[in-house]
Motif scaffolding. Structure first.
Motif, mmCIF file in Angstrom:
data_model
loop_
_atom_site.group_PDB
_atom_site.id
_atom_site.type_symbol
_atom_site.label_atom_id
_atom_site.label_comp_id
_atom_site.label_asym_id
_atom_site.label_seq_id
_atom_site.Cartn_x
_atom_site.Cartn_y
_atom_site.Cartn_z
ATOM 1 N N UNK A 23 0.826 -1.213 0.000
ATOM 2 C CA UNK A 23 0.000 0.000 0.000
ATOM 3 C C UNK A 23 0.857 1.258 0.000
ATOM 4 N N UNK A 24 1.986 1.225 0.702
ATOM 5 C CA UNK A 24 2.879 2.396 0.684
ATOM 6 C C UNK A 24 3.452 2.623 -0.715
ATOM 7 N N UNK A 25 3.815 1.526 -1.404
ATOM 8 C CA UNK A 25 4.311 1.645 -2.781
ATOM 9 C C UNK A 25 3.211 2.184 -3.690
ATOM 10 N N UNK A 26 1.993 1.666 -3.538
ATOM 11 C CA UNK A 26 0.871 2.145 -4.355
ATOM 12 C C UNK A 26 0.594 3.625 -4.094
ATOM 13 N N UNK A 27 0.696 4.028 -2.835
ATOM 14 C CA UNK A 27 0.493 5.444 -2.506
ATOM 15 C C UNK A 27 1.563 6.306 -3.182
ATOM 16 N N UNK A 30 0.853 6.496 -6.884
ATOM 17 C CA UNK A 30 -0.277 7.407 -7.119
ATOM 18 C C UNK A 30 0.171 8.855 -7.039
ATOM 19 N N UNK A 31 1.005 9.157 -6.061
ATOM 20 C CA UNK A 31 1.516 10.519 -5.912
ATOM 21 C C UNK A 31 2.367 10.919 -7.115
ATOM 22 N N UNK A 32 3.227 10.009 -7.552
ATOM 23 C CA UNK A 32 4.066 10.282 -8.727
ATOM 24 C C UNK A 32 3.192 10.498 -9.960
ATOM 25 N N UNK A 33 2.185 9.648 -10.132
ATOM 26 C CA UNK A 33 1.283 9.788 -11.280
ATOM 27 C C UNK A 33 0.575 11.131 -11.257
ATOM 28 N N UNK A 63 -3.633 10.876 -19.497
ATOM 29 C CA UNK A 63 -4.580 9.755 -19.452
ATOM 30 C C UNK A 63 -3.957 8.517 -18.832
ATOM 31 N N UNK A 64 -2.723 8.210 -19.212
ATOM 32 C CA UNK A 64 -2.030 7.061 -18.629
ATOM 33 C C UNK A 64 -1.827 7.267 -17.127
ATOM 34 N N UNK A 65 -1.458 8.477 -16.752
ATOM 35 C CA UNK A 65 -1.236 8.777 -15.338
ATOM 36 C C UNK A 65 -2.543 8.697 -14.545
ATOM 37 N N UNK A 66 -3.638 9.138 -15.152
ATOM 38 C CA UNK A 66 -4.934 9.069 -14.475
ATOM 39 C C UNK A 66 -5.345 7.613 -14.234
ATOM 40 N N UNK A 67 -5.105 6.761 -15.198
ATOM 41 C CA UNK A 67 -5.411 5.332 -15.027
ATOM 42 C C UNK A 67 -4.542 4.748 -13.912
ATOM 43 N N UNK A 68 -3.257 5.064 -13.925
ATOM 44 C CA UNK A 68 -2.363 4.584 -12.868
ATOM 45 C C UNK A 68 -2.801 5.084 -11.503
ATOM 46 N N UNK A 69 -3.135 6.356 -11.426
ATOM 47 C CA UNK A 69 -3.602 6.941 -10.165
ATOM 48 C C UNK A 69 -4.850 6.224 -9.665
ATOM 49 N N UNK A 147 -0.654 -2.065 -18.145
ATOM 50 C CA UNK A 147 0.015 -2.678 -17.003
ATOM 51 C C UNK A 147 -0.441 -2.115 -15.649
ATOM 52 N N UNK A 148 -0.593 -0.796 -15.485
ATOM 53 C CA UNK A 148 -1.041 -0.290 -14.177
ATOM 54 C C UNK A 148 -2.409 -0.825 -13.741
ATOM 55 N N UNK A 149 -3.258 -1.151 -14.686
ATOM 56 C CA UNK A 149 -4.559 -1.708 -14.321
ATOM 57 C C UNK A 149 -4.382 -3.062 -13.646
ATOM 58 N N UNK A 150 -3.571 -3.931 -14.228
ATOM 59 C CA UNK A 150 -3.350 -5.258 -13.650
ATOM 60 C C UNK A 150 -2.589 -5.173 -12.333
ATOM 61 N N UNK A 151 -1.542 -4.372 -12.288
ATOM 62 C CA UNK A 151 -0.767 -4.243 -11.048
ATOM 63 C C UNK A 151 -1.606 -3.633 -9.931
ATOM 64 N N UNK A 152 -2.409 -2.637 -10.280
ATOM 65 C CA UNK A 152 -3.281 -2.018 -9.284
ATOM 66 C C UNK A 152 -4.312 -2.993 -8.747
ATOM 67 N N UNK A 153 -4.853 -3.840 -9.614
ATOM 68 C CA UNK A 153 -5.827 -4.837 -9.168
ATOM 69 C C UNK A 153 -5.173 -5.919 -8.311
ATOM 70 N N UNK A 154 -3.944 -6.281 -8.623
ATOM 71 C CA UNK A 154 -3.226 -7.247 -7.779
ATOM 72 C C UNK A 154 -3.042 -6.664 -6.378
#
Length: 184
Positions: A23-27, A30-33, A63-69, A147-154
């Motif tokens: 969760x810290x990595x995801x946060x 998200x901040x970077x995105x 758009x890519x950053x918004x999906x990652x976020x 890729x961010x969609x799959x990684x985010x769902x994992x």
């Protein structure tokens, strides 16, 4: 930057679990995105306004950053108990029933996340094999954008599993506490 914490009084007896490394990595991602998205759009606004020039990539990158976020924030939101709930109905339930409903809802959510993950991975692999690229100036390989969609769902699935485990432990401690109380 630390994720905002919700006061316990706002959630009744349910407390968010602590953020783990996922969760810290995801946060952080998200901040970077968010930072990249704002910076790219700001640069495009400045160059259009003052230089009458556009890089013509800001929409794509933003758009890519918004999906990652969106997808990387799911795990962080889950462990911080940030998703909407019908509180007025939850407040009518006993603490035990409330925990059971949270576990059931989280398990159902996990099933749907698994289905989406399967679809996204399958779609990403097809993009990888076909060599499909975006029909834009950047010609971004589509698997990179997917890729961010799959990684985010994992990460979201892992967060759901963690919250289910914590809820089951809390449910077990309620049963244990009730036995202690009745045994006196």
């Amino acid at each position: 930057m630390e994720s905002p914490k919700i006061e316990t009084s706002e959630m009744g007896d349910h407390k968010p679990i602590s953020e783990g490394p996922v969760e810290r990595l995801c946060c952080l991602l998200s901040e970077v995105a968010l930072f990249v998205m704002v910076a790219v759009v700001a640069v495009d606004i400045v160059t259009r306004t003052f230089l009458n020039y556009s890089f013509e990539i800001s929409d794509e990158i933003a758009g890519y950053m918004l999906v990652g976020l969106a997808f990387f924030s799911l795990a962080v939101t889950q462990v911080n108990d940030g998703f909407h709930r019908v509180e007025f109905l939850q407040d009518l339930l006993s603490q035990r029933t409330r925990l059971i409903s949270r576990v059931v809802f989280d398990v159902v959510t996990l099933v749907f996340v698994g289905i989406l993950l399967w679809i996204f991975v399958k779609y990403g692999m097809a993009s990888w094999r076909s060599g499909a690229v975006a029909p834009t100036r950047l010609m971004t390989p589509l698997w990179i954008a997917q890729l961010p969609m799959s990684l985010g769902l994992i990460a979201f699935a892992l967060a759901i599993v963690r919250t289910v485990i914590v809820s089951l432990r809390r449910l077990g401690s309620l049963k244990h506490g009730a036995r202690k109380h009745h045994g006196r």
